[in-house]
Write a protein that holds these residues in place. Structure first.
Motif, PDB file in Angstrom:
ATOM      1  N   ILE A   1       0.841  -1.181   0.188  1.00  0.00           N
ATOM      2  CA  ILE A   1       0.113   0.211   0.148  1.00  0.00           C
ATOM      3  C   ILE A   1       0.644   1.076  -0.057  1.00  0.00           C
ATOM      4  O   ILE A   1       0.702   2.173  -0.783  1.00  0.00           O
ATOM      5  CB  ILE A   1      -1.017  -0.228   1.431  1.00  0.00           C
ATOM      6  CG1 ILE A   1      -2.091  -1.373   1.191  1.00  0.00           C
ATOM      7  CG2 ILE A   1      -1.687   1.330   1.348  1.00  0.00           C
ATOM      8  CD1 ILE A   1      -2.677  -1.331   2.575  1.00  0.00           C
ATOM      9  N   VAL A   2       2.052   1.262   0.983  1.00  0.00           N
ATOM     10  CA  VAL A   2       2.637   2.511   1.060  1.00  0.00           C
ATOM     11  C   VAL A   2       3.615   2.799  -0.197  1.00  0.00           C
ATOM     12  O   VAL A   2       3.564   3.826  -0.550  1.00  0.00           O
ATOM     13  CB  VAL A   2       3.662   2.404   2.294  1.00  0.00           C
ATOM     14  CG1 VAL A   2       4.622   3.533   2.260  1.00  0.00           C
ATOM     15  CG2 VAL A   2       2.756   2.408   3.554  1.00  0.00           C
ATOM     16  N   GLU A   3       4.191   1.688  -0.847  1.00  0.00           N
ATOM     17  CA  GLU A   3       4.791   1.831  -2.378  1.00  0.00           C
ATOM     18  C   GLU A   3       3.974   2.391  -3.008  1.00  0.00           C
ATOM     19  O   GLU A   3       4.448   3.125  -4.109  1.00  0.00           O
ATOM     20  CB  GLU A   3       5.744   0.515  -2.302  1.00  0.00           C
ATOM     21  CG  GLU A   3       6.736   0.572  -1.360  1.00  0.00           C
ATOM     22  CD  GLU A   3       7.704  -0.779  -1.462  1.00  0.00           C
ATOM     23  OE1 GLU A   3       7.439  -1.490  -2.388  1.00  0.00           O
ATOM     24  OE2 GLU A   3       8.396  -1.147  -0.399  1.00  0.00           O
ATOM     25  N   GLY A   4       2.825   1.819  -3.336  1.00  0.00           N
ATOM     26  CA  GLY A   4       1.988   2.029  -4.394  1.00  0.00           C
ATOM     27  C   GLY A   4       1.421   3.438  -4.307  1.00  0.00           C
ATOM     28  O   GLY A   4       1.233   4.173  -5.391  1.00  0.00           O
ATOM     29  N   VAL A   5       0.977   4.028  -3.116  1.00  0.00           N
ATOM     30  CA  VAL A   5       0.834   5.290  -2.923  1.00  0.00           C
ATOM     31  C   VAL A   5       1.955   6.254  -3.167  1.00  0.00           C
ATOM     32  O   VAL A   5       1.668   7.305  -3.804  1.00  0.00           O
ATOM     33  CB  VAL A   5       0.311   5.428  -1.435  1.00  0.00           C
ATOM     34  CG1 VAL A   5       0.239   6.880  -0.862  1.00  0.00           C
ATOM     35  CG2 VAL A   5      -0.998   4.762  -1.040  1.00  0.00           C
ATOM     36  N   ALA A   6       3.076   5.792  -2.868  1.00  0.00           N
ATOM     37  CA  ALA A   6       4.200   6.618  -3.424  1.00  0.00           C
ATOM     38  C   ALA A   6       4.384   6.865  -4.826  1.00  0.00           C
ATOM     39  O   ALA A   6       4.587   7.870  -5.477  1.00  0.00           O
ATOM     40  CB  ALA A   6       5.367   5.987  -2.856  1.00  0.00           C
ATOM     41  N   PHE A   7       3.854   5.894  -5.604  1.00  0.00           N
ATOM     42  CA  PHE A   7       3.900   5.849  -7.217  1.00  0.00           C
ATOM     43  C   PHE A   7       2.805   6.800  -7.333  1.00  0.00           C
ATOM     44  O   PHE A   7       3.113   7.615  -8.538  1.00  0.00           O
ATOM     45  CB  PHE A   7       4.002   4.506  -7.665  1.00  0.00           C
ATOM     46  CG  PHE A   7       3.840   4.559  -9.303  1.00  0.00           C
ATOM     47  CD1 PHE A   7       4.952   4.661  -9.870  1.00  0.00           C
ATOM     48  CD2 PHE A   7       2.692   4.373  -9.823  1.00  0.00           C
ATOM     49  CE1 PHE A   7       4.851   4.782 -11.461  1.00  0.00           C
ATOM     50  CE2 PHE A   7       2.576   4.368 -11.146  1.00  0.00           C
ATOM     51  CZ  PHE A   7       3.653   4.578 -12.168  1.00  0.00           C
ATOM     52  N   ARG A   8       1.865   6.637  -6.771  1.00  0.00           N
ATOM     53  CA  ARG A   8       0.506   7.399  -7.221  1.00  0.00           C
ATOM     54  C   ARG A   8       0.554   8.814  -6.968  1.00  0.00           C
ATOM     55  O   ARG A   8      -0.149   9.574  -7.427  1.00  0.00           O
ATOM     56  CB  ARG A   8      -0.920   6.700  -6.699  1.00  0.00           C
ATOM     57  CG  ARG A   8      -1.078   5.279  -6.834  1.00  0.00           C
ATOM     58  CD  ARG A   8      -1.229   5.250  -8.387  1.00  0.00           C
ATOM     59  NE  ARG A   8      -2.514   5.992  -8.898  1.00  0.00           N
ATOM     60  CZ  ARG A   8      -2.864   5.948 -10.122  1.00  0.00           C
ATOM     61  NH1 ARG A   8      -2.254   5.587 -11.080  1.00  0.00           N
ATOM     62  NH2 ARG A   8      -3.906   6.884 -10.364  1.00  0.00           N
ATOM     63  N   ARG A   9       1.663   9.218  -5.975  1.00  0.00           N
ATOM     64  CA  ARG A   9       1.550  10.471  -5.972  1.00  0.00           C
ATOM     65  C   ARG A   9       2.086  11.524  -7.073  1.00  0.00           C
ATOM     66  O   ARG A   9       1.815  12.657  -7.098  1.00  0.00           O
ATOM     67  CB  ARG A   9       2.907  10.842  -4.829  1.00  0.00           C
ATOM     68  CG  ARG A   9       2.534  10.434  -3.373  1.00  0.00           C
ATOM     69  CD  ARG A   9       3.720  10.838  -2.540  1.00  0.00           C
ATOM     70  NE  ARG A   9       3.497  10.569  -1.004  1.00  0.00           N
ATOM     71  CZ  ARG A   9       4.426  10.321  -0.140  1.00  0.00           C
ATOM     72  NH1 ARG A   9       5.645  10.379  -0.191  1.00  0.00           N
ATOM     73  NH2 ARG A   9       4.186   9.673   1.109  1.00  0.00           N
ATOM     74  N   LEU A  10       2.390  10.923  -8.254  1.00  0.00           N
ATOM     75  CA  LEU A  10       2.450  11.422  -9.401  1.00  0.00           C
ATOM     76  C   LEU A  10       1.357  11.879 -10.040  1.00  0.00           C
ATOM     77  O   LEU A  10       1.351  13.140 -10.769  1.00  0.00           O
ATOM     78  CB  LEU A  10       3.324  10.645 -10.276  1.00  0.00           C
ATOM     79  CG  LEU A  10       4.690  10.128  -9.960  1.00  0.00           C
ATOM     80  CD1 LEU A  10       5.025   8.921 -11.062  1.00  0.00           C
ATOM     81  CD2 LEU A  10       5.800  11.155 -10.036  1.00  0.00           C
ATOM     82  N   TYR A  11       0.184  11.730  -9.461  1.00  0.00           N
ATOM     83  CA  TYR A  11      -1.190  12.048 -10.115  1.00  0.00           C
ATOM     84  C   TYR A  11      -2.082  12.834  -9.100  1.00  0.00           C
ATOM     85  O   TYR A  11      -1.853  12.526  -7.997  1.00  0.00           O
ATOM     86  CB  TYR A  11      -1.934  10.570 -10.655  1.00  0.00           C
ATOM     87  CG  TYR A  11      -0.954   9.816 -11.592  1.00  0.00           C
ATOM     88  CD1 TYR A  11      -0.464  10.233 -12.726  1.00  0.00           C
ATOM     89  CD2 TYR A  11      -0.396   8.587 -11.103  1.00  0.00           C
ATOM     90  CE1 TYR A  11       0.019   9.403 -13.662  1.00  0.00           C
ATOM     91  CE2 TYR A  11       0.406   7.792 -11.932  1.00  0.00           C
ATOM     92  CZ  TYR A  11       0.670   8.413 -12.960  1.00  0.00           C
ATOM     93  OH  TYR A  11       1.690   7.457 -13.809  1.00  0.00           O
ATOM     94  N   GLU A  12      -2.630  13.792  -9.869  1.00  0.00           N
ATOM     95  CA  GLU A  12      -3.492  14.447  -8.896  1.00  0.00           C
ATOM     96  C   GLU A  12      -4.740  13.911  -8.433  1.00  0.00           C
ATOM     97  O   GLU A  12      -5.406  13.009  -9.335  1.00  0.00           O
ATOM     98  CB  GLU A  12      -3.908  15.693  -9.726  1.00  0.00           C
ATOM     99  CG  GLU A  12      -4.230  16.991  -8.845  1.00  0.00           C
ATOM    100  CD  GLU A  12      -3.513  17.482  -7.689  1.00  0.00           C
ATOM    101  OE1 GLU A  12      -4.073  17.597  -6.453  1.00  0.00           O
ATOM    102  OE2 GLU A  12      -2.118  17.544  -7.966  1.00  0.00           O
ATOM    103  N   GLN A  13      -5.269  14.324  -7.092  1.00  0.00           N
ATOM    104  CA  GLN A  13      -6.615  13.806  -6.617  1.00  0.00           C
ATOM    105  C   GLN A  13      -7.199  15.010  -6.056  1.00  0.00           C
ATOM    106  O   GLN A  13      -6.482  16.109  -5.505  1.00  0.00           O
ATOM    107  CB  GLN A  13      -6.295  12.876  -5.643  1.00  0.00           C
ATOM    108  CG  GLN A  13      -5.659  11.289  -6.295  1.00  0.00           C
ATOM    109  CD  GLN A  13      -5.078  10.485  -5.166  1.00  0.00           C
ATOM    110  OE1 GLN A  13      -4.708  11.120  -3.823  1.00  0.00           O
ATOM    111  NE2 GLN A  13      -4.705   9.439  -5.330  1.00  0.00           N
TER     112      GLN A  13
END
Length: 199
Positions: free
Chosen positions: A161-173
Motif C-alpha cells: 500500500i505505502v509503495e503504491g501510494v508513493a507511485f500514485r503521488r505523481l497523479y493529482e487527486q
C-alpha cells in the motif's frame, strides 16, 4: 573477519555531508546522470577523496537509501505507530514535501534499475527488511497476540500500500477523493488487523 574501524566524529560528519550532496545530485540528475565526478564537483572534493570515503557508487547509493529509510522509520516512530495518522498521510491529507516526492522518484528509479543490477537489488532488499521490521513492530504493538505468519503478511500488505501510494503521488487527486481514500485506508488497516487476528 575484522570489524571496520570506527570513524572519527569529523570523518563521520564529512561522510554524512557527502551522502546529503549525493542524495541531492541523484534527485536532480537521476541515478545514471550522477557520476562520482558530478558528486565530486558538487562537494568540492576530488574523485580520489570520495574513493577514500566510499568504495564505489553503489556504496553511495546504499548510504542514500539507508538515509531515506532511516528518515521514514523515524517518521513511523514520531507517529507512535499510529495507523490512523498513517491513513491521513497515505491519503495525502498532509501533502508530501518536495523532498519526499524526489525521494519517491529516486527510489522508483533505483527499483527499476535493480532488475538489471543485483547489487542495487541487494541494497533495496536490506532497506525493505528494515522497513518491514518497523511495520511488524507497529502491528505487534496493537495486536500482541497475532501469529508470526499473520504479522509477516500484514507488514507485506502495508508495504504494498505505502509503495503504491508513493507511485500514485505523481497523479493529482481532488480533496474530496483524498478524504474518501483516508476512510478506505483506515478501513483497510482494520481489515488487515482483523485478518491477522483470525489466522
Amino acid at each position: 573477519m575484522m570489524e571496520p574501524k570506527a570513524l572519527s566524529i569529523r570523518q563521520q560528519q564529512r561522510k554524512d555531508a557527502l551522502i546529503d550532496i549525493a542524495r541531492k545530485s541523484f534527485q536532480r540528475n537521476g541515478l545514471h546522470g550522477t557520476t562520482l565526478a558530478v558528486i565530486a564537483k558538487d562537494s568540492t572534493l576530488s574523485v580520489g577523496q570520495i574513493y577514500r570515503i566510499f568504495v564505489n557508487k553503489e556504496e553511495i547509493v546504499e548510504a542514500v537509501v539507508n538515509q531515506i529509510v532511516s528518515e521514514r522509520v523515524a517518521l513511523f516512530l514520531a507517529q507512535n505507530h499510529d495507523l490512523a495518522q498513517k491513513a491521513v498521510l497515505l491519503a495525502r491529507a498532509i501533502p508530501p514535501t518536495d523532498g519526499q516526492r524526489l525521494d519517491d522518484a529516486l527510489l522508483m528509479e533505483i527499483n527499476a534499475e535493480s532488475l538489471r543490477n543485483p547489487r542495487l537489488l541487494a541494497i533495496l532488499q536490506r532497506a525493505d527488511q528494515k522497513m518491514k521490521h518497523e511495520a511488524t513492530t507497529m502491528i505487534r504493538r496493537h495486536l500482541p497476540q497475532v501469529s508470526e505468519e499473520a504479522l509477516a503478511d500484514s507488514s507485506e500488505l502495508i508495504a504494498i500500500i505505502v509503495e503504491g501510494v508513493a507511485f500514485r503521488r505523481l497523479y493529482e487527486q481532488t480533496p474530496a477523493q483524498r478524504k474518501r481514500l483516508m476512510q478506505w485506508y483506515k478501513a483497510l488497516f482494520l481489515e488487515i488487523n482483523a485478518a491477522a487476528l483470525s489466522q
